[in-house]
Structure formats: structure tokens, C-alpha cells
Design a protein around this motif. Structure first.
Motif, PDB file in Angstrom:
ATOM      1  N   TYR A 319       0.835  -1.208   0.000  1.00  0.00           N
ATOM      2  CA  TYR A 319       0.000   0.000   0.000  1.00  0.00           C
ATOM      3  C   TYR A 319       0.867   1.254   0.000  1.00  0.00           C
ATOM      4  O   TYR A 319       0.621   2.207  -0.760  1.00  0.00           O
ATOM      5  CB  TYR A 319      -0.921  -0.026   1.221  1.00  0.00           C
ATOM      6  N   ARG A 320       1.880   1.281   0.854  1.00  0.00           N
ATOM      7  CA  ARG A 320       2.721   2.477   0.950  1.00  0.00           C
ATOM      8  C   ARG A 320       3.524   2.712  -0.328  1.00  0.00           C
ATOM      9  O   ARG A 320       3.778   3.866  -0.708  1.00  0.00           O
ATOM     10  CB  ARG A 320       3.664   2.338   2.149  1.00  0.00           C
ATOM     11  N   VAL A 321       3.945   1.656  -0.982  1.00  0.00           N
ATOM     12  CA  VAL A 321       4.688   1.815  -2.230  1.00  0.00           C
ATOM     13  C   VAL A 321       3.803   2.488  -3.281  1.00  0.00           C
ATOM     14  O   VAL A 321       4.207   3.443  -3.963  1.00  0.00           O
ATOM     15  CB  VAL A 321       5.190   0.452  -2.734  1.00  0.00           C
ATOM     16  N   VAL A 322       2.577   1.991  -3.431  1.00  0.00           N
ATOM     17  CA  VAL A 322       1.670   2.591  -4.408  1.00  0.00           C
ATOM     18  C   VAL A 322       1.343   4.032  -4.024  1.00  0.00           C
ATOM     19  O   VAL A 322       1.309   4.929  -4.879  1.00  0.00           O
ATOM     20  CB  VAL A 322       0.376   1.741  -4.513  1.00  0.00           C
ATOM     21  N   GLU A 323       1.128   4.271  -2.748  1.00  0.00           N
ATOM     22  CA  GLU A 323       0.797   5.617  -2.282  1.00  0.00           C
ATOM     23  C   GLU A 323       1.923   6.601  -2.582  1.00  0.00           C
ATOM     24  O   GLU A 323       1.691   7.695  -3.131  1.00  0.00           O
ATOM     25  CB  GLU A 323       0.512   5.577  -0.787  1.00  0.00           C
ATOM     26  N   GLU A 324       3.157   6.231  -2.237  1.00  0.00           N
ATOM     27  CA  GLU A 324       4.291   7.133  -2.460  1.00  0.00           C
ATOM     28  C   GLU A 324       4.558   7.330  -3.945  1.00  0.00           C
ATOM     29  O   GLU A 324       4.859   8.450  -4.400  1.00  0.00           O
ATOM     30  CB  GLU A 324       5.530   6.570  -1.758  1.00  0.00           C
ATOM     31  N   ALA A 325       4.447   6.236  -4.723  1.00  0.00           N
ATOM     32  CA  ALA A 325       4.692   6.360  -6.172  1.00  0.00           C
ATOM     33  C   ALA A 325       3.658   7.257  -6.832  1.00  0.00           C
ATOM     34  O   ALA A 325       3.998   8.084  -7.699  1.00  0.00           O
ATOM     35  CB  ALA A 325       4.689   4.974  -6.807  1.00  0.00           C
ATOM     36  N   LEU A 326       2.391   7.126  -6.467  1.00  0.00           N
ATOM     37  CA  LEU A 326       1.356   7.992  -7.047  1.00  0.00           C
ATOM     38  C   LEU A 326       1.558   9.446  -6.629  1.00  0.00           C
ATOM     39  O   LEU A 326       1.352  10.371  -7.431  1.00  0.00           O
ATOM     40  CB  LEU A 326      -0.027   7.502  -6.614  1.00  0.00           C
ATOM     41  N   THR A 327       1.957   9.662  -5.385  1.00  0.00           N
ATOM     42  CA  THR A 327       2.226  11.030  -4.936  1.00  0.00           C
ATOM     43  C   THR A 327       3.360  11.657  -5.738  1.00  0.00           C
ATOM     44  O   THR A 327       3.270  12.816  -6.192  1.00  0.00           O
ATOM     45  CB  THR A 327       2.573  11.030  -3.435  1.00  0.00           C
ATOM     46  N   ASN A 328       4.442  10.903  -5.946  1.00  0.00           N
ATOM     47  CA  ASN A 328       5.566  11.425  -6.712  1.00  0.00           C
ATOM     48  C   ASN A 328       5.187  11.654  -8.175  1.00  0.00           C
ATOM     49  O   ASN A 328       5.675  12.599  -8.822  1.00  0.00           O
ATOM     50  CB  ASN A 328       6.748  10.456  -6.636  1.00  0.00           C
ATOM     51  N   SER A 329       4.310  10.781  -8.712  1.00  0.00           N
ATOM     52  CA  SER A 329       3.914  10.959 -10.116  1.00  0.00           C
ATOM     53  C   SER A 329       3.131  12.251 -10.308  1.00  0.00           C
ATOM     54  O   SER A 329       3.233  12.892 -11.370  1.00  0.00           O
ATOM     55  CB  SER A 329       3.075   9.755 -10.563  1.00  0.00           C
ATOM     56  N   GLN A 330       2.366  12.653  -9.317  1.00  0.00           N
ATOM     57  CA  GLN A 330       1.628  13.911  -9.431  1.00  0.00           C
ATOM     58  C   GLN A 330       2.537  15.126  -9.243  1.00  0.00           C
ATOM     59  O   GLN A 330       2.286  16.200  -9.801  1.00  0.00           O
ATOM     60  CB  GLN A 330       0.494  13.935  -8.395  1.00  0.00           C
ATOM     61  N   LYS A 331       3.592  14.957  -8.456  1.00  0.00           N
ATOM     62  CA  LYS A 331       4.514  16.071  -8.223  1.00  0.00           C
ATOM     63  C   LYS A 331       5.483  16.259  -9.376  1.00  0.00           C
ATOM     64  O   LYS A 331       5.794  17.394  -9.766  1.00  0.00           O
ATOM     65  CB  LYS A 331       5.303  15.831  -6.930  1.00  0.00           C
ATOM     66  N   HIS A 332       6.005  15.165  -9.893  1.00  0.00           N
ATOM     67  CA  HIS A 332       7.119  15.253 -10.828  1.00  0.00           C
ATOM     68  C   HIS A 332       6.812  14.689 -12.210  1.00  0.00           C
ATOM     69  O   HIS A 332       7.668  14.744 -13.092  1.00  0.00           O
ATOM     70  CB  HIS A 332       8.338  14.506 -10.262  1.00  0.00           C
ATOM     71  N   GLY A 333       5.621  14.106 -12.414  1.00  0.00           N
ATOM     72  CA  GLY A 333       5.315  13.478 -13.685  1.00  0.00           C
ATOM     73  C   GLY A 333       4.224  14.196 -14.441  1.00  0.00           C
ATOM     74  O   GLY A 333       3.680  15.219 -14.000  1.00  0.00           O
ATOM     75  N   THR A 334       3.891  13.632 -15.570  1.00  0.00           N
ATOM     76  CA  THR A 334       2.828  14.184 -16.399  1.00  0.00           C
ATOM     77  C   THR A 334       2.135  13.040 -17.122  1.00  0.00           C
ATOM     78  O   THR A 334       2.703  11.958 -17.295  1.00  0.00           O
ATOM     79  CB  THR A 334       3.400  15.180 -17.433  1.00  0.00           C
ATOM     80  N   GLY A 335       0.895  13.285 -17.509  1.00  0.00           N
ATOM     81  CA  GLY A 335       0.167  12.263 -18.249  1.00  0.00           C
ATOM     82  C   GLY A 335      -0.348  11.160 -17.343  1.00  0.00           C
ATOM     83  O   GLY A 335      -0.290  11.246 -16.115  1.00  0.00           O
ATOM     84  N   PRO A 336      -0.860  10.093 -17.941  1.00  0.00           N
ATOM     85  CA  PRO A 336      -1.435   8.997 -17.159  1.00  0.00           C
ATOM     86  C   PRO A 336      -0.366   8.198 -16.416  1.00  0.00           C
ATOM     87  O   PRO A 336       0.784   8.126 -16.823  1.00  0.00           O
ATOM     88  CB  PRO A 336      -2.145   8.141 -18.213  1.00  0.00           C
ATOM     89  N   VAL A 337      -0.803   7.586 -15.323  1.00  0.00           N
ATOM     90  CA  VAL A 337       0.062   6.738 -14.514  1.00  0.00           C
ATOM     91  C   VAL A 337      -0.461   5.313 -14.638  1.00  0.00           C
ATOM     92  O   VAL A 337      -1.671   5.069 -14.541  1.00  0.00           O
ATOM     93  CB  VAL A 337       0.075   7.174 -13.038  1.00  0.00           C
ATOM     94  N   LYS A 338       0.432   4.376 -14.848  1.00  0.00           N
ATOM     95  CA  LYS A 338       0.044   2.978 -14.983  1.00  0.00           C
ATOM     96  C   LYS A 338       0.437   2.231 -13.711  1.00  0.00           C
ATOM     97  O   LYS A 338       1.615   2.221 -13.315  1.00  0.00           O
ATOM     98  CB  LYS A 338       0.720   2.351 -16.198  1.00  0.00           C
ATOM     99  N   VAL A 339      -0.551   1.602 -13.081  1.00  0.00           N
ATOM    100  CA  VAL A 339      -0.320   0.831 -11.856  1.00  0.00           C
ATOM    101  C   VAL A 339      -0.682  -0.615 -12.136  1.00  0.00           C
ATOM    102  O   VAL A 339      -1.816  -0.909 -12.561  1.00  0.00           O
ATOM    103  CB  VAL A 339      -1.159   1.372 -10.683  1.00  0.00           C
ATOM    104  N   THR A 340       0.255  -1.520 -11.882  1.00  0.00           N
ATOM    105  CA  THR A 340       0.035  -2.942 -12.143  1.00  0.00           C
ATOM    106  C   THR A 340       0.450  -3.751 -10.925  1.00  0.00           C
ATOM    107  O   THR A 340       1.540  -3.540 -10.380  1.00  0.00           O
ATOM    108  CB  THR A 340       0.836  -3.410 -13.366  1.00  0.00           C
ATOM    109  N   THR A 341      -0.422  -4.643 -10.510  1.00  0.00           N
ATOM    110  CA  THR A 341      -0.074  -5.612  -9.466  1.00  0.00           C
ATOM    111  C   THR A 341      -0.405  -7.003  -9.980  1.00  0.00           C
ATOM    112  O   THR A 341      -1.473  -7.222 -10.561  1.00  0.00           O
ATOM    113  CB  THR A 341      -0.850  -5.352  -8.162  1.00  0.00           C
ATOM    114  N   LEU A 342       0.500  -7.925  -9.799  1.00  0.00           N
ATOM    115  CA  LEU A 342       0.258  -9.306 -10.225  1.00  0.00           C
ATOM    116  C   LEU A 342       1.035 -10.254  -9.328  1.00  0.00           C
ATOM    117  O   LEU A 342       2.009  -9.863  -8.677  1.00  0.00           O
ATOM    118  CB  LEU A 342       0.633  -9.503 -11.693  1.00  0.00           C
ATOM    119  N   THR A 343       0.607 -11.493  -9.312  1.00  0.00           N
ATOM    120  CA  THR A 343       1.271 -12.514  -8.514  1.00  0.00           C
ATOM    121  C   THR A 343       1.871 -13.566  -9.424  1.00  0.00           C
ATOM    122  O   THR A 343       1.268 -13.971 -10.426  1.00  0.00           O
ATOM    123  CB  THR A 343       0.272 -13.180  -7.554  1.00  0.00           C
ATOM    124  N   ARG A 344       3.073 -13.979  -9.063  1.00  0.00           N
ATOM    125  CA  ARG A 344       3.756 -15.070  -9.769  1.00  0.00           C
ATOM    126  C   ARG A 344       4.151 -16.096  -8.708  1.00  0.00           C
ATOM    127  O   ARG A 344       5.189 -15.967  -8.069  1.00  0.00           O
ATOM    128  CB  ARG A 344       4.985 -14.574 -10.518  1.00  0.00           C
TER     129      ARG A 344
END
Length: 407
Positions: A319-344
Motif C-alpha cells: 500500500y505504501r509503495v503505491v501511495e508514495e509512487a502515485l504522490t511522486n507521479s503527481q509532483k514530478h510526472g505528467t500524463g497517465p500513470v500505470k499501476v500494475t499488481t500481479l502474482t507469480r
């Protein structure tokens, strides 16, 4: 948490316990036993070959019974150890006296008494008293056997050897007691120091909790009030602005909730019961993404369901990884953000990718978000990879579902 207190150990029991003896002391004690048995075996052989007085047999038998009593686990009376040792002292003292009284030669018997005196005092009896009893017995036996009176040099040798052996055993016993007590005091000192350290940590945690409540909590509450006032005073047609303010208030409420949980953790001692629900978990990632989308972020989410039981620490880290990554994407990124979770198999993989805004600095150069993300993933036994390319930035976290260290 329960603790057990061991029953007190008496000085006699402590000195009898060979576990606290050094190898050299155990060797001396065993050497005395071996020498005594060799002397007894030699005397027995001579008696069988040449014959001897009845006193030699009786005295040797009493001494051997005394040696067996010293080294046995016989329980006699309310204080089994000291009673057993006094009984052994009496039997050994009667040995040379019986030899002389029944017409035998007490040389071998008083020699064995010397070695036995060492073993008896090593196990707890006072050296002066044991040395006096056994020394007097050997002295009287030799005088009566040789008929030389009180100036018999052999008698003085027997008396001196008994006192020396008893004093040596008593000195070594005192040494063992000193070492044992010193080790116990050291253990108690370390335990007291650990308790003091835990107390200081608890006090520091409480101080941090107070500061966090007084500073951060107050500022967030004031911010929430200002947002409410701004929302009320907007024109009726400012729908977009109202939506943004509503999302901002929702985020502020979420921050207040997280702050309360942090305060609870800081105020709660380790091992006490925590909140009913965790502060963050894997199943809340869709709600987290929805909150960002309500705030205007464009997110392409491809989330999987984890069928196996997810380790709580891994769930929080995801949860914290996704939260921090999305926060940084809004601060320093542009355009859509792609979030993927999968199990192997037993592994959970999380990937967050976004295009970089031209001229935007790397998130890690402005704060500790990425550092904290990396530490959280490492604490959950996983790995975190950051990919900083020319036009895109990606966060890739790999965690084992059961929380074990990732190979």
C-alpha cells in the motif's frame, strides 16, 4: 507476558553443581578420585596377596563408603547436601582410626583421607573444620600405630597434608562462588541497563507523539477548516472547484486518520494490542487509486486479487509503495500513470510507471520518500527497483506473499 522466577540456590548446591566449575577444578576433583581408587586398589591387592589385619579391611571399607557418599545424590534430612557431606566426613575420619585400633597400618588410609578432604570442602563444608577433623583422625591414627608419642614426624605430615587439602578445596570453592556471583551481578546489571534503555525509548516515543499531535495535528485541523470555509463561499456554478475542494478535504481527513494511527503506535508499548484495523493494507489500494482519480489524476490500474493470505507487513508495504509512487507521479510526472499488481507463485509484483515532466527533478533528490519506500520494502523482505530513464520513471517492488526474505 509472564515471567518465571527460578527457586533460590543455596551456596552448597551452587558449589556442588559441576556446571559452574572450570575444567581445571573438575580435573583436580577427578584426579583426587582416581588417586584414591588407585591407592585403594593397590592396598586391596596387597591384602589379597600377603594377608593383613582386619583393621586394614575395615578402615579401607569405611573410607570407600565415605568417598561414595561424597559423590552420590543421597538425600538425608532437610539439608541433603550438608548432611551427606558430614556423614562422609565422619566415615572417612573413622577409616584410619579403625585401621590402627584393629592392628593395621594407617599409611594408605590417611593418604586417601587427604584426597577426600579436598573433595569434601570443594563441595561446601568449611575447610578449617573438615581439615581439623580429618587431620586429627590421621594424626591420632599414626601416633597410635607408630608408638612414637606426640613428636611423631609422620603424624605431623599427615595432619599438615589434611589441612592443606581441605584449605585448597575451600579456597577453590570460594573462587567458584565469587565467579558465580559476579556473573549473576553482571547479568542483573545488563538486564537493568536494558530496562532503562526501553524506558528511555518509551519516553522518547511519547515525546514524539506529543509533538506530532501538537504541531502536525493542529496544522492539519486548521487546513481542514480553511478548506471548509472556501468550499462554502464558492459560487454555485464553481462545480469543478467544489469537487477539488471536496477531494482535498477527503485527503485531509485521511491524513488526520493516519496521524491518529501513528500517534497510537507511538503511545502504545511493544506487545500491547494495537488498533482494530491496520493503517494501510493491500485491499485498500483500489480506494487509494480512486482518491487520486477524484483529485484529477489519470490512472490506468490493472490490479490483481491475492488469493493466498498476505503477510500484514507485506500488505502495508505494498500500500505504501503505491501511495508514495502515485504522490511522486503527481509532483514530478505528467500524463497517465500505470499501476500494475500481479502474482507469480509466492511473489507479489507491483509496478508504477509514469512519464516525467520536462525539467522535473528526481523525487529522491528532494525528500525522503523513495528512501522510506526502499526501507519499508526491505523490512518486509522484498526488493525495490527504481528506473529513471530519459522520459519515464518506474517503481518496481517485488515482495513474497508470506513475508519471507526474497532471494
Amino acid at each position: 507476558m509472564t515471567s518465571s522466577v527460578a527457586p533460590p540456590v543455596t551456596a552448597d548446591e551452587m558449589t556442588l553443581d559441576a556446571g559452574v566449575w572450570s575444567p581445571r577444578i573438575r580435573f583436580l576433583d577427578l584426579a583426587c578420585l582416581v588417586l584414591s581408587l588407585l591407592a585403594a586398589a593397590t592396598e586391596t591387592y596387597l591384602l589379597l596377596q600377603d594377608g593383613g589385619a582386619v583393621g586394614d579391611v575395615v578402615g579401607l571399607a569405611l573410607i570407600l563408603i565415605g568417598i561414595g557418599t561424597v559423590r552420590s545424590r543421597l538425600r538425608i534430612g532437610p539439608r541433603p547436601l550438608s548432611t551427606r557431606l558430614w556423614l562422609a566426613t565422619a566415615l572417612v575420619a573413622l577409616g584410619p582410626l579403625s585401621v590402627t585400633a584393629l592392628g593395621g597400618d594407617p599409611l594408605v588410609s590417611w593418604t586417601i583421607v587427604v584426597f577426600t578432604a579436598f573433595s569434601i570442602t570443594l563441595r561446601g563444608l568449611p575447610g578449617a573444620l573438615v581439615g581439623g577433623i580429618l587431620g586429627a583422625a590421621a594424626y591420632l591414627a599414626v601416633i597410635a600405630s607408630d608408638g612414637l608419642g606426640a613428636v611423631d614426624p609422620t603424624a605431623f605430615v599427615a595432619l599438615t597434608c589434611c589441612f592443606t587439602a581441605a584449605a585448597t578445596g575451600s579456597a577453590l570453592r570460594s573462587y567458584v562462588r565469587y565467579r558465580t556471583e559476579f556473573a549473576e551481578r553482571t547479568r542483573q546489571t545488563l538486564a537493568s541497563r536494558d530496562a532503562e534503555t526501553h524506558q528511555r525509548v518509551a519516553e522518547e516515543r511519547l515525546r514524539i507523539a506529543r509533538d506530532l499531535h501538537d504541531i502536525v495535528g493542529h496544522e492539519i485541523a486548521v487546513l481542514n477548516i480553511h478548506l471548509s470555509v472556501a468550499q462554502v463561499n464558492l459560487p454555485a456554478d464553481a462545480i469543478a472547484a467544489k469537487t477539488s475542494l471536496e477531494s482535498a478535504r477527503t485527503s485531509v481527513q485521511s491524513v488526520l486518520g493516519e496521524t491518529q494511527r501513528i500517534l497510537h503506535v507511538l503511545r502504545t508499548s511493544q506487545g500491547e494490542e494495537g488498533l482494530g484495523t491496520p493503517a494501510a493494507e493491500f485491499d485498500r489500494i483500489p480506494a487509494l487509486i480512486g482518491g487520486f482519480q477524484q483529485a484529477g489524476a489519470t490512472i490506468d490500474a490493472n490490479l490483481c486479487a491475492v488469493r493466498a493470505q498476505l503477510d500484514p507487513e507485506v500488505s502495508t508495504a505494498a500500500y505504501r509503495v503505491v501511495e508514495e509512487a502515485l504522490t511522486n507521479s503527481q509532483k514530478h510526472g505528467t500524463g497517465p500513470v500505470k499501476v500494475t499488481t500481479l502474482t507469480r507463485g509466492p511473489v507479489l509484483e507491483i509496478t508504477i510507471t509514469n512519464a516525467k515532466r520536462p525539467g522535473a527533478p528526481l523525487p529522491g533528490r528532494r525528500g525522503y520518500g523513495l528512501v522510506g519506500m526502499r526501507e519499508r520494502v526491505a523490512s518486509a523482505g522484498g526488493r525495490l527497483v527504481l528506473r529513471d530513464e530519459d522520459d519515464r520513471f518506474a517503481v518496481e517492488a517485488t515482495l513474497r506473499i508470506d513475508g519471507s526474505a526474497h532471494a
